[in-house]
Design a protein around this motif. Sequence first.
Motif, PDB file in Angstrom:
ATOM      1  N   LEU A 186     -12.400 -21.452 -35.093  1.00  0.00           N
ATOM      2  CA  LEU A 186     -13.940 -20.690 -34.474  1.00  0.00           C
ATOM      3  C   LEU A 186     -15.319 -20.099 -36.008  1.00  0.00           C
ATOM      4  O   LEU A 186     -16.527 -21.194 -35.198  1.00  0.00           O
ATOM      5  CB  LEU A 186     -13.949 -19.052 -34.762  1.00  0.00           C
ATOM      6  CG  LEU A 186     -12.574 -18.518 -32.959  1.00  0.00           C
ATOM      7  CD1 LEU A 186     -12.912 -16.899 -32.871  1.00  0.00           C
ATOM      8  CD2 LEU A 186     -13.053 -19.744 -32.160  1.00  0.00           C
ATOM      9  N   ARG A 189     -17.111 -23.774 -36.228  1.00  0.00           N
ATOM     10  CA  ARG A 189     -17.730 -24.863 -34.894  1.00  0.00           C
ATOM     11  C   ARG A 189     -18.952 -23.723 -34.207  1.00  0.00           C
ATOM     12  O   ARG A 189     -19.432 -23.392 -33.873  1.00  0.00           O
ATOM     13  CB  ARG A 189     -16.742 -25.320 -33.926  1.00  0.00           C
ATOM     14  CG  ARG A 189     -16.234 -26.387 -34.714  1.00  0.00           C
ATOM     15  CD  ARG A 189     -16.269 -28.183 -34.727  1.00  0.00           C
ATOM     16  NE  ARG A 189     -17.080 -28.102 -33.328  1.00  0.00           N
ATOM     17  CZ  ARG A 189     -16.617 -28.338 -32.626  1.00  0.00           C
ATOM     18  NH1 ARG A 189     -15.926 -28.979 -32.935  1.00  0.00           N
ATOM     19  NH2 ARG A 189     -17.717 -29.476 -31.490  1.00  0.00           N
ATOM     20  N   ILE A 190     -18.863 -22.448 -34.375  1.00  0.00           N
ATOM     21  CA  ILE A 190     -19.834 -21.247 -33.610  1.00  0.00           C
ATOM     22  C   ILE A 190     -19.764 -20.344 -34.893  1.00  0.00           C
ATOM     23  O   ILE A 190     -19.230 -19.733 -35.304  1.00  0.00           O
ATOM     24  CB  ILE A 190     -18.042 -20.152 -32.976  1.00  0.00           C
ATOM     25  CG1 ILE A 190     -17.675 -21.903 -31.628  1.00  0.00           C
ATOM     26  CG2 ILE A 190     -18.652 -19.515 -31.753  1.00  0.00           C
ATOM     27  CD1 ILE A 190     -16.772 -21.304 -31.216  1.00  0.00           C
ATOM     28  N   ASP A 191     -20.721 -19.540 -34.557  1.00  0.00           N
ATOM     29  CA  ASP A 191     -21.984 -18.840 -35.244  1.00  0.00           C
ATOM     30  C   ASP A 191     -21.869 -17.564 -34.508  1.00  0.00           C
ATOM     31  O   ASP A 191     -23.123 -16.935 -34.078  1.00  0.00           O
ATOM     32  CB  ASP A 191     -23.259 -19.691 -35.554  1.00  0.00           C
ATOM     33  CG  ASP A 191     -24.108 -18.717 -36.551  1.00  0.00           C
ATOM     34  OD1 ASP A 191     -23.087 -17.838 -37.375  1.00  0.00           O
ATOM     35  OD2 ASP A 191     -24.975 -18.419 -36.317  1.00  0.00           O
ATOM     36  N   LEU A 192     -20.889 -17.094 -34.005  1.00  0.00           N
ATOM     37  CA  LEU A 192     -21.153 -15.689 -33.489  1.00  0.00           C
ATOM     38  C   LEU A 192     -19.536 -15.510 -34.569  1.00  0.00           C
ATOM     39  O   LEU A 192     -19.046 -15.360 -34.767  1.00  0.00           O
ATOM     40  CB  LEU A 192     -19.991 -15.682 -31.940  1.00  0.00           C
ATOM     41  CG  LEU A 192     -20.872 -16.205 -31.387  1.00  0.00           C
ATOM     42  CD1 LEU A 192     -20.184 -16.470 -30.167  1.00  0.00           C
ATOM     43  CD2 LEU A 192     -22.588 -14.990 -31.269  1.00  0.00           C
ATOM     44  N   VAL A 390     -11.934 -25.972 -29.102  1.00  0.00           N
ATOM     45  CA  VAL A 390     -13.139 -25.423 -29.806  1.00  0.00           C
ATOM     46  C   VAL A 390     -14.395 -25.736 -28.278  1.00  0.00           C
ATOM     47  O   VAL A 390     -14.931 -25.142 -28.920  1.00  0.00           O
ATOM     48  CB  VAL A 390     -12.545 -25.959 -31.028  1.00  0.00           C
ATOM     49  CG1 VAL A 390     -14.231 -26.061 -31.757  1.00  0.00           C
ATOM     50  CG2 VAL A 390     -12.245 -25.416 -31.379  1.00  0.00           C
ATOM     51  N   VAL A 393     -14.910 -22.840 -26.109  1.00  0.00           N
ATOM     52  CA  VAL A 393     -15.762 -21.537 -26.691  1.00  0.00           C
ATOM     53  C   VAL A 393     -17.526 -21.953 -26.805  1.00  0.00           C
ATOM     54  O   VAL A 393     -17.631 -20.847 -26.502  1.00  0.00           O
ATOM     55  CB  VAL A 393     -14.780 -20.746 -27.630  1.00  0.00           C
ATOM     56  CG1 VAL A 393     -15.106 -20.581 -28.583  1.00  0.00           C
ATOM     57  CG2 VAL A 393     -13.223 -20.916 -27.442  1.00  0.00           C
ATOM     58  N   GLN A 394     -17.265 -22.888 -27.306  1.00  0.00           N
ATOM     59  CA  GLN A 394     -18.713 -23.164 -28.486  1.00  0.00           C
ATOM     60  C   GLN A 394     -19.484 -23.999 -26.522  1.00  0.00           C
ATOM     61  O   GLN A 394     -20.674 -23.143 -26.748  1.00  0.00           O
ATOM     62  CB  GLN A 394     -19.056 -24.573 -28.736  1.00  0.00           C
ATOM     63  CG  GLN A 394     -20.072 -24.596 -29.463  1.00  0.00           C
ATOM     64  CD  GLN A 394     -20.008 -26.071 -30.610  1.00  0.00           C
ATOM     65  OE1 GLN A 394     -19.032 -27.252 -30.111  1.00  0.00           O
ATOM     66  NE2 GLN A 394     -20.620 -26.202 -31.471  1.00  0.00           N
ATOM     67  N   ARG A 395     -19.011 -24.430 -25.547  1.00  0.00           N
ATOM     68  CA  ARG A 395     -19.870 -23.697 -24.204  1.00  0.00           C
ATOM     69  C   ARG A 395     -20.197 -22.924 -24.133  1.00  0.00           C
ATOM     70  O   ARG A 395     -21.187 -22.699 -23.527  1.00  0.00           O
ATOM     71  CB  ARG A 395     -19.384 -25.396 -23.612  1.00  0.00           C
ATOM     72  CG  ARG A 395     -19.309 -26.265 -23.936  1.00  0.00           C
ATOM     73  CD  ARG A 395     -18.955 -27.290 -22.899  1.00  0.00           C
ATOM     74  NE  ARG A 395     -17.934 -27.120 -21.762  1.00  0.00           N
ATOM     75  CZ  ARG A 395     -16.991 -27.928 -22.206  1.00  0.00           C
ATOM     76  NH1 ARG A 395     -17.505 -29.065 -22.948  1.00  0.00           N
ATOM     77  NH2 ARG A 395     -15.462 -27.650 -21.526  1.00  0.00           N
ATOM     78  N   ALA A 397     -20.312 -20.160 -25.613  1.00  0.00           N
ATOM     79  CA  ALA A 397     -21.873 -19.008 -26.116  1.00  0.00           C
ATOM     80  C   ALA A 397     -22.493 -19.501 -26.230  1.00  0.00           C
ATOM     81  O   ALA A 397     -23.118 -19.095 -25.727  1.00  0.00           O
ATOM     82  CB  ALA A 397     -20.746 -19.260 -27.980  1.00  0.00           C
ATOM     83  N   GLU A 398     -22.789 -20.903 -26.496  1.00  0.00           N
ATOM     84  CA  GLU A 398     -24.401 -21.884 -26.035  1.00  0.00           C
ATOM     85  C   GLU A 398     -24.834 -21.135 -25.095  1.00  0.00           C
ATOM     86  O   GLU A 398     -25.941 -21.073 -24.645  1.00  0.00           O
ATOM     87  CB  GLU A 398     -24.207 -22.757 -25.876  1.00  0.00           C
ATOM     88  CG  GLU A 398     -24.085 -23.322 -27.320  1.00  0.00           C
ATOM     89  CD  GLU A 398     -23.742 -25.001 -27.688  1.00  0.00           C
ATOM     90  OE1 GLU A 398     -23.615 -25.477 -26.426  1.00  0.00           O
ATOM     91  OE2 GLU A 398     -23.424 -25.269 -28.703  1.00  0.00           O
ATOM     92  N   ILE A 410     -16.824 -12.447 -30.609  1.00  0.00           N
ATOM     93  CA  ILE A 410     -15.825 -12.606 -30.072  1.00  0.00           C
ATOM     94  C   ILE A 410     -14.604 -11.949 -30.666  1.00  0.00           C
ATOM     95  O   ILE A 410     -14.286 -11.841 -31.477  1.00  0.00           O
ATOM     96  CB  ILE A 410     -15.549 -14.401 -30.603  1.00  0.00           C
ATOM     97  CG1 ILE A 410     -16.283 -15.388 -29.860  1.00  0.00           C
ATOM     98  CG2 ILE A 410     -14.165 -15.141 -30.447  1.00  0.00           C
ATOM     99  CD1 ILE A 410     -16.049 -16.077 -30.898  1.00  0.00           C
TER     100      ILE A 410
END
Length: 440
Positions: A186, A189-192, A390, A393-395, A397-398, A410
């Motif tokens: 996570l 790739r994901i800024d959370l 991944v 999950v990225q979509r 969050a976006e 998350i």
Amino acid sequence: TNLYNAMEKFGPEHRAVKSIEGLIKAVKKQIEDRRKEVIKVQVSFLKQMRESELAAAQQQVLRLQSLFEEAKAEARDLEDTLGRLAALEEDAKTLQDHIKVIDARLEDLQVLSSPARAAGAGATEEAIVGPVNIGYRAAEPLPNNPSQPKWSVMVPLGIVLGLILGFGLAFLLELSDTSVKTPSDLARRIDLPLLGMIPHGDDLDEEIEDFRRAVLLAPQSPVAEAFRQVRTNLLFSGPAQRRRSILITSPAPGDGRTTVVMNLAASAALAGMKVLVVDANFRRPAIGDMFPQANQAGLSSVLVGQATWREVVSATDVSNLSVITSGPLPPNPAELLGSDAMRQFISEASAEYDQVLFDGSPLMVVSDAVILSTQVDGVVLVVRAGQNSVGIVQRSAERLIRIGAHVFGIVLEAVRSMGGGYLRKNYETFYEYQEKSLPE
């Protein structure tokens, strides 16, 4: 006509003439008022029709925008997949070249290791018979060891080939598996923020009958402690008045949203907070199955005006914890969740409870959770390890960030421990600490 006759007979200033003129003015005023009233009703009706058409058009625009964004995301995923496929083909070609080189070296080794036969080896005896010289060669000696296979060459070569193929296969499998398995997947790739990790039930020493009630059934387990850590991280995610209403959602069905909702609610209730759990999943509700004794009128009855929200609240066997079921499944869930009645309910419930947790529908399947996410104080995104990729999950969050929803972070659910890894050592340390803390 009456006015004309009266004016001819009595004159314009006569009382009868004035009376008729007043009557005519009153009738004209009534006609004008009636005309204005009819116009007002027609304008109001046309305005309502246009507003309804505008709302439907806006909803259609939102759906089209969502479909467009999903298509763009799928196109990006396709490009990534094609890139990975090209890389895999290049790796396969490289491996084939390596195998050819190894085969060539193997043939060279076989040639070099075969016994050399010197010319004229063995005793040669000659006999002279008349003028003709007759020569004959003695029989070659039998070898003491078999010439093939050359185990001294084949065994090391087989080990090398096995290692190369094993590493290559592992590399290909790793490239093809894009699912989230660890927090590092996570973070790249994901800024959370990561609110917490919930261990998989198969990795625990104790058996928990119903994972949705883990905090109540096994309060001393690593699972219960993990949910308490998530609750603590939520407490420090912002001011209390900005984290009263929280939506729990996930990218896809079966990710463990209800498990997270119920355990967070139980953890907060046991800590002394007044908690309300609301089943906002009008597609596959689950809270009513957990609490069959609860009022089945539920949230949908509140939103259509058939009941007040206080009338459908049901107490549970856990102190400070109440629930509201989904109620009868409506034909238009997205419209109900985006209505003024929903906003009013969230405002009033947040004023009476320390925390209101909504069990929502999956983000990437229907638009219900997207609509609800803009009305609550924040969103918790549940990701199931080994199941959600991944990319999805990225979509997810976006999609939440794009519409202005506040995402607290998350929760990584069903995380498997690896032998000797961080999680396995963490579990062992937890159990050792628990054993030492228990009185003998």
